[in-house]
Design a protein around this motif. Structure first.
Motif, PDB file in Angstrom:
ATOM      1  N   UNK A 170     -64.882  12.058 -37.020  1.00 30.40           N
ATOM      2  CA  UNK A 170     -64.890  10.871 -36.169  1.00 30.40           C
ATOM      3  C   UNK A 170     -65.778  11.053 -34.949  1.00 30.40           C
ATOM      4  N   UNK A 171     -66.248  12.262 -34.713  1.00 33.62           N
ATOM      5  CA  UNK A 171     -67.124  12.505 -33.570  1.00 33.62           C
ATOM      6  C   UNK A 171     -68.419  11.710 -33.739  1.00 33.62           C
ATOM      7  N   UNK A 172     -68.850  11.105 -32.635  1.00 33.06           N
ATOM      8  CA  UNK A 172     -70.042  10.250 -32.633  1.00 33.06           C
ATOM      9  C   UNK A 172     -69.886   9.052 -33.560  1.00 33.06           C
ATOM     10  N   UNK A 173     -68.654   8.626 -33.751  1.00 35.20           N
ATOM     11  CA  UNK A 173     -68.381   7.429 -34.574  1.00 35.20           C
ATOM     12  C   UNK A 173     -67.737   6.362 -33.704  1.00 35.20           C
ATOM     13  N   UNK A 174     -67.936   5.121 -34.054  1.00 26.83           N
ATOM     14  CA  UNK A 174     -67.305   4.002 -33.356  1.00 26.83           C
ATOM     15  C   UNK A 174     -65.795   4.027 -33.606  1.00 26.83           C
ATOM     16  N   UNK A 175     -65.004   3.696 -32.597  1.00 30.03           N
ATOM     17  CA  UNK A 175     -63.550   3.707 -32.764  1.00 30.03           C
ATOM     18  C   UNK A 175     -63.086   2.661 -33.780  1.00 30.03           C
ATOM     19  N   UNK A 176     -63.897   1.627 -34.001  1.00 31.81           N
ATOM     20  CA  UNK A 176     -63.546   0.644 -35.033  1.00 31.81           C
ATOM     21  C   UNK A 176     -63.656   1.268 -36.421  1.00 31.81           C
ATOM     22  N   UNK A 177     -64.688   2.090 -36.631  1.00 31.99           N
ATOM     23  CA  UNK A 177     -64.802   2.834 -37.888  1.00 31.99           C
ATOM     24  C   UNK A 177     -63.624   3.778 -38.047  1.00 31.99           C
ATOM     25  N   UNK A 178     -63.225   4.426 -36.932  1.00 33.17           N
ATOM     26  CA  UNK A 178     -62.104   5.366 -36.982  1.00 33.17           C
ATOM     27  C   UNK A 178     -60.817   4.675 -37.401  1.00 33.17           C
TER      28      UNK A 178
END
Length: 677
Positions: free
Chosen positions: A309-317
């Motif tokens: 999840x690093x460097x990922x959008x929280x919506x993707x998470x």
């Protein structure tokens, strides 16, 4: 399902191609979009909708033809080059399970892109440690440094000019040093990890994780010797975690068990710097799954179950959390200090009260049951949209896969599917229900209702009809008049033993009477033969006496009364009709009573009031014209007379003076006897 058709773009190094994504069986298409701009030259720029993130194991990730920074020209044939971000999101939501995208990418070629761009399909690839043979990077490539970014909105580093920053380095690096390093690599290939970090692999335990996950981190010999911890199912050890995220502070490994169909109870937020992407814990519900572990607002989540999840959008998470299989969750978090730059919102302290949206089902269907089935690729059920005589239309289990988890959990063919997890399916159509089944992951909770088969329902109905028919035949059998039971709304012949005793009844009816349609009992004396027989009641309609019809329209009131005042030798036969509800009329009689002057009424109290047994004419004209023998006075001046004794009724009538108001009840039977010919 992905379709691809490419063609050259107008500008050099650009490529326009068509991609079709089908999310059947998935929760989303797996793309995160933003509106941004690309600087084509010092004086020109291109704006539009760009892809800023791709969810792992999604249709967008699986196709291999979409990359972070690609520009979307059209969606399902609609030009979106000048559309807002929200407008494109709405188009995607309206598209159901399939979308056609026209994509513009700025790579010179696919092969050159793989060589020059360290990012591929949303992941960072491992770099050459020395970059001694690296050539300058395409100035129109994706993933530019933020110092050159001209992006707007949330389009951090997407599609903007990249200066040739990756020049040849270590120019003084000699051939002997290179040979020495190469020899060292061959001597111990674990010293440096130069593997491709895109895509996914399976761990030794069989779990699928990202290649870039800490579970796939490579330790050298010395690190392996120091690491005494046993790898878990996702390949995690603290040594691997610390090496993979060596630049992050206070790394923690958190493990929780997620109950079936229970919300996690966490809120996620992004980075307050819109040029950066991260997944922060915004709040933890005190009643949720994470309430009992060391999990606080402000913590950055870098991995969950091998998903980076690093460097990922929280919506993707959020989408990744929903798609994680199994009851066990293993998270890697980094705890930041309070003054560190981080979360874009203030910590959330209050969560909405949780409610079970399926609770009403058990109130409506008390025999419904909850079944938990672990989905291992499939549930093992087939469903149809059908109709059942007990519950009407709905979704039903049509078949079970032999040996499946659903069969082992007790799911039966013919069961009605009322809910899947928290989604109620009582009013769903076939496509909606199958979509819920496909998207469900891990342990799936189904609410089922076992219904009777049509054969058993038919058999029960036939047995009930047979029972009613037998009861009807039994009721139609002629009864012995001496013991026959009087039933409502039926003519019944009864025999009453009198042995020369008076019948002891007051009746009303006659052609010179206010009641001209039938002879009705209005009082039963307790000393008479009728009271001793205990079958006749007040308001019973007598249609026949000893075989002779009582047609009051052709009989005087006196003659009708004589039928019930004759002394019979042994017994008398009556044909009785008991109306249900009773056939009555009510009216009021008002007049002024003079002091010392009697009413001229002879009364017989009973459970319904006071029946007039006789009237002395000439006392009050209102009584003479409106009342008759057999009328029942139910109220006197508003006081109910039902069930009062003779003494109480006498005192009430005796003491009444001045204005008198009486409520009178009189039979009004339906004509049930034919006139004599």
């Amino acid at each position: 399902m992905v379709q691809f058709q490419g063609k050259s773009g107008a500008a050099g190094g650009e490529l326009i191609h068509m991609v079709t994504l089908d999310k059947t069986g998935k929760k989303s298409f797996g793309i995160c979009i933003v509106r941004g701009e690309v600087k084509d030259s010092p004086n020109t720029k291109t704006t539009g909708i760009f892809i800023k993130g791709i969810v792992p194991d999604s249709p967008a990730h699986s196709c291999g033809r979409l990359k972070v920074g690609d520009r979307i020209l059209s969606l399902n044939g609609k030009d979106v080059r000048h559309s807002t971000e929200q407008a494109v999101i709405d188009l995607i939501k309206e598209a159901d399970f399939k979308i056609d995208l026209e994509i513009q990418t700025y790579d010179k070629s696919e092969e050159q892109s793989k060589q020059n761009d360290p990012r591929s399909n949303g992941y960072m690839q491992a770099k050459n440690k020395f970059n001694q043979e690296q050539v300058p990077i395409n100035t129109m490539g994706m993933g530019q440094s933020q110092s050159q970014s001209q992006g707007q909105g949330q389009g951090q580093g997407m599609g903007m000019n990249r200066q040739p920053t990756m020049q040849k380095r270590n120019q003084t690096f000699t051939a002997s040093m290179r040979n020495k390093h190469a020899a060292s690599n061959y001597a111990d290939e674990d010293d440096e990890d130069t593997r491709d970090m895109t895509g996914r692999i399976r761990t030794e335990a069989g779990y699928e994780i990202d290649r870039a996950s800490a579970g796939n981190c490579k330790l050298n010999k010395q690190e392996k010797e120091r690491d005494k911890e046993q790898e878990d199912e996702f390949g995690y050890t603290m040594a691997k975690i610390n090496k993979r995220y060596n630049m992050m502070k206070d790394l923690r490994r958190i493990e929780v068990q997620r109950p079936a169909s229970k919300p996690l109870g966490i809120a996620l937020a992004g980075h307050k710097d819109r040029q950066k992407m991260a997944c922060f814990v915004a709040g933890v519900d005190t009643n949720g799954t994470f309430a009992s572990v060391d999990f606080k607002p402000g913590d950055e989540i870098v991995e969950v179950n091998g998903n980076v999840l690093k460097n990922r959008c929280h919506l993707n998470a959020s989408a990744i959390f929903k798609n994680v299989e199994g009851e066990k969750l293993v998270l890697i978090t980094s705890r930041r200090k309070p003054n560190d730059e981080g979360m874009c919102v203030k910590p959330i302290k209050k969560f909405p009260a949780s409610c079970d949206e399926t609770k009403f089902i058990f109130d409506q269907y008390p025999k419904a049951r909850s079944v938990q089935v672990r989905k291992e690729g499939f549930l093992g059920i087939m469903v149809i949209y059908g109709k059942h005589v007990e519950v009407g239309s709905g979704i039903f289990i049509s078949d079970l896969r032999e040996g499946s988890n659903a069969e082992a959990a007790g799911v039966k063919v013919g069961d009605m599917l009322l809910a899947i997890n928290q989604d109620v399916t009582m009013e769903s159509n076939y496509d909606e229900a199958t979509g819920l089944i496909k998207r469900a992951e891990g342990v799936v909770t189904m609410i089922l209702l076992t219904l009777k088969s049509e054969e058993s329902i038919r058999a029960e109905k036939e047995a009930e009809d047979k029972k009613k028919e037998e009861a009807k035949k039994e009721a139609e059998k002629p009864q012995e008049p001496a013991t026959a039971e009087i039933k409502p709304n039926k003519k019944i012949l009864i025999e009453v033993k009198v042995e020369k005793k008076p019948l002891g009844v007051i009746v009303t009816g006659g052609k010179n009477n206010h009641v001209k349609t039938g002879c009705v009992i209005t009082h039963i004396y307790p000393e008479g033969a009728v009271a001793a027989d205990n079958r006749l009641k007040i308001f019973d309609h007598i249609t026949d006496v000893n075989g002779g019809p009582v047609h009051v329209g052709s009989m005087t009131t006196l003659k009708v009364h004589q039928l019930f005042h004759v002394t019979y030798e042994r017994c008398v036969n009556f044909t009785v009709f008991r109306a249900d509800p009773p056939e009555l009329e009510k009216f009021n009689v008002d007049f002024m009573k003079k002091a010392g002057k009697e009413l001229g009424l002879s009364l017989a109290p009973n459970e319904l009031g006071c029946t007039i047994a006789d009237i002395v004419p000439g006392q009050y004209p209102e009584i003479d014209s409106k009342l008759q023998r057999g009328d029942i006075i139910s109220k006197l001046n508003g006081d109910a007379l039902e069930g009062l004794t003779f003494q109480v009724c006498f005192a009430l009538f005796k003491g009444a003076n001045g204005k008198i108001s009486m409520e009178v009840t009189r039979p009004k039977p339906t004509l049930r006897t034919e006139a004599p010919k």
